[in-house]
Design an enzyme around this catalytic site. Sequence first.
Site, PDB file in Angstrom:
ATOM      1  N   SER A 180       0.839  -1.173   0.100  1.00  0.00           N
ATOM      2  CA  SER A 180      -0.026  -0.049  -0.096  1.00  0.00           C
ATOM      3  C   SER A 180       0.804   1.358   0.138  1.00  0.00           C
ATOM      4  CB  SER A 180      -0.848   0.037   1.237  1.00  0.00           C
ATOM      5  OG  SER A 180      -1.737  -0.920   1.432  1.00  0.00           O
TER       6      SER A 180
ATOM      7  N   HIS B 190      -7.256   0.055   6.460  1.00  0.00           N
ATOM      8  CA  HIS B 190      -6.816  -1.436   6.781  1.00  0.00           C
ATOM      9  C   HIS B 190      -6.699  -1.426   8.132  1.00  0.00           C
ATOM     10  CE1 HIS B 190      -6.292  -2.114   2.599  1.00  0.00           C
ATOM     11  NE2 HIS B 190      -5.506  -1.520   2.257  1.00  0.00           N
TER      12      HIS B 190
END
Length: 445
Positions: free
Chosen positions: A302, A386
């Site tokens: 990410s 997340h």
Amino acid sequence: MPIADPKPSVRPAGSAGAEGAVQDAGDRSGAPAAEQAPARAGGLLARLGRWLERDHLPDPDALRALYEASLTDGGANQLARQWAERYRAADADERRSLLACLVRAGVDIEPRGDRGTRLFRRLYAQSDRLELMVELRADMLRWRNQVAGLSVLEQELAALLSNWFDVGMLELRHINWDSPASLLEKLIRYEAVHEIRSWDDMRRRVAADRRCYAFFHPRMSDVPLIFVEVAFDGQMAADVQSLIDPARPVDGLDKARWAIFYSISNTQRGLRGISFGNFLLKRVIEELLDELPQLKSFATLSPIPGFADWLGRQSGEAIQALLKDKAERQAAAADAEAGARWLERLRAAAQDEAPEAVRRSGLRLAAHYLTQLRDGEPLDPVARFHLGNGARIERLNWAADASVRGLEQSCGMMVNYLYEPEQLDENRARLAAGKPRVSRGVQWL
């Protein structure tokens, strides 16, 4: 791999006194009460017709019926159809004015109750276009700080969209090279994390050793609402350049042990804040395990989109508290612009052979940023997603994204979030207690 916004885009009413004036005019006509209601509805439609014909804005008093009339009221429903048709055809300036008229039409309605919900249910029913409602909220988010009272309507529409886009109604589809070209074109257009530069690039991202999944709504069946791109490997991926290289050979999946989620993109700005991304990942993990039971681990690769902005604002005193090297600490303490200087230093270092000390300091600064909370939530939007889903911060990667965007937003660094299904609930509880879960390696940083 954020839940990122897409690249493309795209109070209550007139006063009670105004409504009373219409009633008074009917009374003075001497017509029976039963005949006055159709006359009033016809009058409203006539007024609305005039602004449509003359390209004038609608009278807020006329639009008040959209809030107050029953959902079966013929006059109000025709009004809604005409307003929706004009809105669909309008440019941005006119749309903002039309929304302002809606706000003014409802500004004095008390008690408000479900009037806002009735307005949007009517507009949806009469336009028969769920896409219009999503566009409406996107425009409201765009202008809610410019049009007084618009935020109230935006919140009412958001609540309604949350019901209409309940995850139980969404369909998960696997997208591959045999999918319709029109759908693949949408993926190219909506990709918000790592730009798809060509059809060869697109073909590689949906090749046999990759997976791409998207959520669809049955009333918007040709529009992917959110999609995730997945790669497989024998270990946790550390840089995105090799992962998305169109020339990378297509591998077999027999040795795949890791599923790497390297891009998640929301396609509809109007659905911002309506959370179904976490359900998408859960569904995808289930699908992958059914197909590839040999998979052992699930992680992301990410970006860290807020890091550069955060670092550039840090004072010398703040930077001093985060560094370990004595000389660096002393230099930062005397420099009011230490944060901005470190930002440029890290960007330059990511493009060259950086000294180990600079790399360690950069990773340390990024680790500190990723674990910072505001109002109980992580500062970074991708971390918020997340960690809020129960993942943990597993590893930081130096020079993992050498693209212009990667250097601009995070000095080329990326982060792996680890998804361990049996730990998700505990990790969410730790985040709620203000202690986001991180690996030992990140703790050491």
